[in-house]
Motif scaffolding. Sequence first.
Motif, short mmCIF file in Angstrom:
data_model
loop_
_atom_site.label_atom_id
_atom_site.label_comp_id
_atom_site.label_asym_id
_atom_site.label_seq_id
_atom_site.Cartn_x
_atom_site.Cartn_y
_atom_site.Cartn_z
N LEU B 228 0.83 -1.20 0.00
CA LEU B 228 0.00 0.00 0.00
C LEU B 228 0.87 1.26 0.00
O LEU B 228 0.58 2.23 -0.68
CB LEU B 228 -0.94 -0.01 1.21
N ARG B 230 3.71 1.46 -1.36
CA ARG B 230 4.22 1.56 -2.72
C ARG B 230 3.14 2.14 -3.63
O ARG B 230 3.42 3.00 -4.47
CB ARG B 230 4.60 0.15 -3.18
N ALA B 231 1.91 1.68 -3.43
CA ALA B 231 0.82 2.18 -4.25
C ALA B 231 0.61 3.67 -4.03
O ALA B 231 0.16 4.38 -4.92
CB ALA B 231 -0.47 1.43 -3.94
N LYS B 232 0.96 4.15 -2.82
CA LYS B 232 0.79 5.57 -2.53
C LYS B 232 1.81 6.41 -3.26
O LYS B 232 1.74 7.63 -3.25
CB LYS B 232 0.95 5.81 -1.02
#
Lengths: 695, 330
Positions: B228, B230-232
């Motif tokens: 998550l 990383r997704a941010k």
Amino acid sequence: MTSEQPLLEVDDLHVRYSTNGGDVYAVNGVSFSIDTGINYGLAGESGSGKSTVAEAILGLLPENGAIDRGEIRFKGENLLELSAAERRDVLWEKIAYIPQSAMDSLDPVMTTGDQIRQAIEKHRNVSETNARERVRELFDMVGLDPDRTEEYPHEFSGGMRQRVTIAMALALEPDLIIADEPTTGLDAIIQDKILDTMLDIQAQIDSSLLLITHEIGVIAETCAELSLLYGGKVMEQGSVDNVLINPTNPYTMGLKNSFPEIEGGDSPVSIPGSPPNLSRAPSACAFTERCPFSTEECEQSHPDLMELPNRNHRSACHHVEQAAQMRRDATEPETWGVAVEAENEPETGDVILEADNLRTWYEQSQSLVSKLRGKDPTYVRAVDGVSLSVRRSEILGIAGESGCGKSTLGETMALLTTPTDGELVFDGVPYEQYRDGNMKEFRRKLQIIFQDPFDSLNPRQPVRKLVGEPLTIHDYRTDERTAAITETLETVGLPTTTSFLDQHPHELSGGQRQRVAIARALVLDPDFLICDEPASMLDVSLKVNLLNLLRRLADTEDIGIIYISHDLASLAEVSDRLAIMYLGRIVEQGAVDSVIQQSKHPYTNSLLSAAPEKDPSVERQRVLLEGKPPTPVDLPDGCVFAPRCPKATTECHSAEPAADAAGDENHLAACYFPDSEHDPISAEDSSTGTESVSD
Amino acid sequence: MSDFRRFIAKRLTVSALLTLVSVTIIFFVLRLLPGSPFETLITTGNLSPEQAEEVFALYGLDKPLWQQYLVYLKNLLTFQFGYSILQSRPVWAILGPKLANTLILLVPALVTTAVVSTAVGMYAGWNRGSTAETTSIAVTTFLRSTPVFITAIFLLIAFSYTLGWVPAFGMRRVTATPNGLLDTYLSIDFLHHYLLPFTVTVLYYSGDFLLLARNGVVEKKGSEFLKLHRAKGLTENEQLVRAGRNSLLPVVTYFALRLGMIFQGLILLEVVFGWDGIGRALVLAIEQQDYPLVQAAVFIMALAVIVMNLVSDVLCAYLDPTVTANGGAA
């Protein structure tokens, strides 16, 4: 369809994982496009590649995953050609992500507010005060208390953590939100609330949604268009109304038919077989091995997506023109080569397990000071006065929200926890007698199957040992061990080859593991089975297989079964009788049809209404329950459901209704004001706390 | 925060009890040893038995054991360690400088290696399978498993005898007579002598921290919350910082415990480098059965370990929000 450029286009995407055991072709040419403001669903069983597609779009593929071919265009820009830094800028600012397992997705050593703030400050040049203000706003938006932003993830429940991740996804008002199984693992009521919140807010901020799930019902209720994936290929795509009401692809038909439904109808038909082997790129139609309509043509090539005339609907099948005929045939179990269970009313036998006013209370830990003061300890009343009985050949379903005590009840009846009070008679003998030295006999006769087949099998033992171990422990049929193991594996429908017997749990699929767990319970020829959410981790077709297996066991082996779950649809499918639990009590129990069709307790009503409907043409009335169950420590006087009940009166708040306050011998409800004859899905008669939601 | 206070109070009580147990054990074990501090002197004829009796009475050693024990406890509680039997000087005057010598060498070395090796370990864990990872593990494990005096001797041969960059022995030039703290520990001469033992200590402890940090990060690497992050849109390094922060607990615990243990000195190192530390002083005192000296030294060591345990508990509770909630209640 709008003529403007689509928001997201995935074009001929191929993703391959390289593993020690060779390559896995997870996604093999997936194409779809999402228009601005559209909710798009991506459905399929596990291993269909749906999560891999999401990870590819987000650039979150694990290190061993590589995009071999294809383009992912976001507003016309190919994401795959961007540099790492440019890609990071797109993340969250334009495409946000709601992860699958909310339990583990939040950083445990960072406050929830800070995690959201981090996302904001990463992409926007805002002052800390403004960012904090925004976080409070977001908390409020998703229904969390804005004063809790300084709390850590472990201080929130599963459903609330999922709300935090949703708040995070909304923080920058992205153009697209990708939600990967956002509600899997949450119980029906919470799932319903979360979906409701998500759609509500998403409509407010006008972003698109890509929803990935294996539950067709969720897509039917929330999305306008969908793609169904199988073996890394798109099998069918188009508008939800067309695809789900008139599927033209055998896979869609199979998937749709295998969904158990609460409301009667045909019994679900599972797709036999297992997901395809993806160790090479598919040359034939991905579904051909399991497809009852497959012909030689299907072996030759995977069909291209074919546009069906005059509607937004594409299907990848060589036999699209015969869709109507296939649709008729697909509802018949014979088509799928599934043996039809004779629908004769099974004879239920004698009562085998009986609980009377059973209680399991856990003492809460106290400080030394209050112990010295002689304060009475406080108790968590996990199970508080449950009376039920199960006969041989009967399946009793126990349903309820998470935290209602249903698992503790199961453990208590299996004597894994000693009852605090009340009576429990198994096979005509009270439990005290078993406890005083006859535990082994009890353990042999009564077996329990746990929720998680991944943790409940010893990873270092091969199947042979896993299934054979109970025989050694109980010194049962030791001279014919192999025969016993083989017989049991056959009963649960597992192969009995030597190579299978030598496999370890990690080499088995989820469904196989759960079957091994069941085989291990059955190998001792028990008289009673307690199943605690055995299917919650399984795909829908495996779930149906499991339900059928349990039904068959009850009918042929003459054993009694208790099936604990929060999934009312499966319970309705498999059980003879159904008990609804709330806060350690059974609020309603009776024959399954009677409970579902003519539910008397308002709580049962709200449970029933929370289940999604797989038919997009049906509008569902939701009864959204206010609040959450109180902690079972200091319970209010009167009916425990009264604080959340839309019909509660003074009487409800002053005295608790007895378990048999309403109904007759075959159908009891603990309610002063039972709902009379009506359709449980409609909620007109409950005026407060009700919202009607339509798509 | 009352939970936290209760947690601290509980740990403090446990620590006090532990200290009492350990000083009691020291007291009785020492008395159980055969012989007395004056045995050598008497046998060599330098001290007559009568004189010995006199000195014994002077130190209160002729009293019944339980009385001695009570006096001993009273003195420890007031931090009065008494006089050394053989050196006729206050115990603290003997131990103080030696303890200072040990700490001035080991504390900076331990802090350095904790920071550097942990950082390297986290980097290695993040880049699992890389050459940097395998090399760093091999090197530090080798250094950790080689006895410290062997490493020390090799470095001495290389840098002192062969290259002649650093002196081989002692803490300062033989002729140096430093006055005052500043002069003692902050001279170029001292630094010159300091470099080699410092380096050996850093190398010796590096493996522990490196492996702990590396394993922590490897374990966290596949976790959902990092995905998550990383997704941010966090960069690799920012993600590594989060992974590191999440695997800091074992490192901090180990650091605190080690810090407690270095009050015992590293006797092998002190011998090889002629470093006048507490380890050597303790061995000598035990040999001579100098009761007050041994008692004081062991008391300080036990106290250090216990206090550091307490510190690590509190640090964990501070670093991991989930610890307080559970640790405080039960």
